[in-house]
Motif scaffolding. Sequence first.
Motif, short mmCIF file in Angstrom:
data_model
loop_
_atom_site.label_atom_id
_atom_site.label_comp_id
_atom_site.label_asym_id
_atom_site.label_seq_id
_atom_site.Cartn_x
_atom_site.Cartn_y
_atom_site.Cartn_z
N LYS A 55 0.76 -1.11 -0.12
CA LYS A 55 0.02 -0.03 0.01
C LYS A 55 0.77 1.42 0.09
CE LYS A 55 -4.38 0.91 1.58
NZ LYS A 55 -4.93 0.78 0.46
N ASP A 56 2.09 1.27 0.71
CA ASP A 56 3.04 2.36 0.61
C ASP A 56 3.39 2.41 -0.77
OD1 ASP A 56 2.89 2.62 3.45
OD2 ASP A 56 4.20 1.13 3.68
N TYR A 80 14.91 -9.26 -6.55
CA TYR A 80 15.31 -7.97 -5.96
C TYR A 80 14.41 -7.73 -4.64
CZ TYR A 80 17.01 -6.87 -10.55
OH TYR A 80 17.96 -6.83 -11.67
N LEU A 81 13.47 -8.46 -4.39
CA LEU A 81 12.97 -8.29 -3.10
C LEU A 81 12.09 -9.25 -2.78
CD1 LEU A 81 9.38 -7.80 -3.82
CD2 LEU A 81 10.13 -5.52 -4.39
N THR A 82 11.66 -9.22 -1.34
CA THR A 82 10.83 -10.52 -1.01
C THR A 82 9.59 -9.87 -0.57
OG1 THR A 82 11.75 -10.28 1.49
CG2 THR A 82 12.68 -12.16 0.05
N ARG A 83 8.47 -10.49 -0.60
CA ARG A 83 7.19 -10.37 -0.21
C ARG A 83 6.66 -11.32 0.92
NH1 ARG A 83 2.80 -9.48 -4.45
NH2 ARG A 83 3.29 -11.62 -4.51
N ARG A 88 1.33 -9.61 12.14
CA ARG A 88 0.22 -9.16 12.63
C ARG A 88 -1.08 -9.11 12.15
NH1 ARG A 88 3.63 -4.45 14.86
NH2 ARG A 88 5.55 -5.54 15.39
N ASP A 89 -1.05 -8.76 10.63
CA ASP A 89 -2.14 -8.49 10.02
C ASP A 89 -1.78 -9.09 8.54
OD1 ASP A 89 -3.99 -7.60 8.27
OD2 ASP A 89 -3.89 -5.49 8.86
N ARG A 90 -2.54 -10.28 8.45
CA ARG A 90 -2.12 -11.26 7.26
C ARG A 90 -2.80 -10.73 6.19
NH1 ARG A 90 1.42 -14.39 7.76
NH2 ARG A 90 0.88 -15.97 6.28
N ARG A 91 -3.54 -9.47 5.92
CA ARG A 91 -4.01 -8.93 4.87
C ARG A 91 -2.88 -8.17 4.17
NH1 ARG A 91 -8.64 -5.60 7.53
NH2 ARG A 91 -6.97 -5.46 9.09
N VAL A 92 -2.01 -7.53 4.73
CA VAL A 92 -1.06 -6.71 4.25
C VAL A 92 0.40 -7.53 4.02
CG1 VAL A 92 -1.80 -4.69 5.24
CG2 VAL A 92 -0.32 -5.94 6.52
N VAL A 93 0.98 -7.13 2.85
CA VAL A 93 2.29 -7.66 2.39
C VAL A 93 3.44 -6.86 2.60
CG1 VAL A 93 3.43 -8.51 0.26
CG2 VAL A 93 1.03 -8.81 0.50
N ARG A 94 4.30 -7.36 3.51
CA ARG A 94 5.48 -6.48 3.77
C ARG A 94 6.60 -6.73 2.76
NH1 ARG A 94 8.57 -6.35 9.44
NH2 ARG A 94 10.29 -5.01 8.93
#
Length: 156
Positions: A55-56, A80-83, A88-94
């Motif tokens: 989202k960011d 290049y990255l990991t997702r 804490r919130d399984r709806r969002v991808v870090r």
Amino acid sequence: MEKEKSICFSLKRVNHIVERGIHTSLAAAGFDEITNMHGWILGFLYHAQRPVYQKDIESNFGIARSTVTNILQLMEKKGYLTRRRDERDRRVVRLTPTELGRKASEGYAAFRKKVAESAVACLTEDEAAAFARAVDKLSQVLYRSVEEKTKMEGYI
């Protein structure tokens, strides 16, 4: 040509020239699989002082969710990255840059800085500052306009 069309055309042309120059430089340095958008996103991740989520990227770059998803999936596939789902919130991808992502980000930033410096070398400090203010103002107005139109058409 109308003032609005002239400004839009000029911005598009400058953007195209800058992107082509950066892409050529990156390819010569061995980063031929990285796009300009990948470079911007990696830089954002690399310099973030907090966890970064999909989202960011959407809000900071003004890109639709589906487009960001496609970009991030490709960046992950290229290494290049990991997702990862947030614990804490399984709806969002870090999002986290990998070591390859960090190296690409550093290379991209160096080339982008070089291109930017050469681009504004012909401007005085006042001209460069005025240009930056004008582009920021246009960006804000256009972004709001697109958001309003999108909401009216039921996309948001």
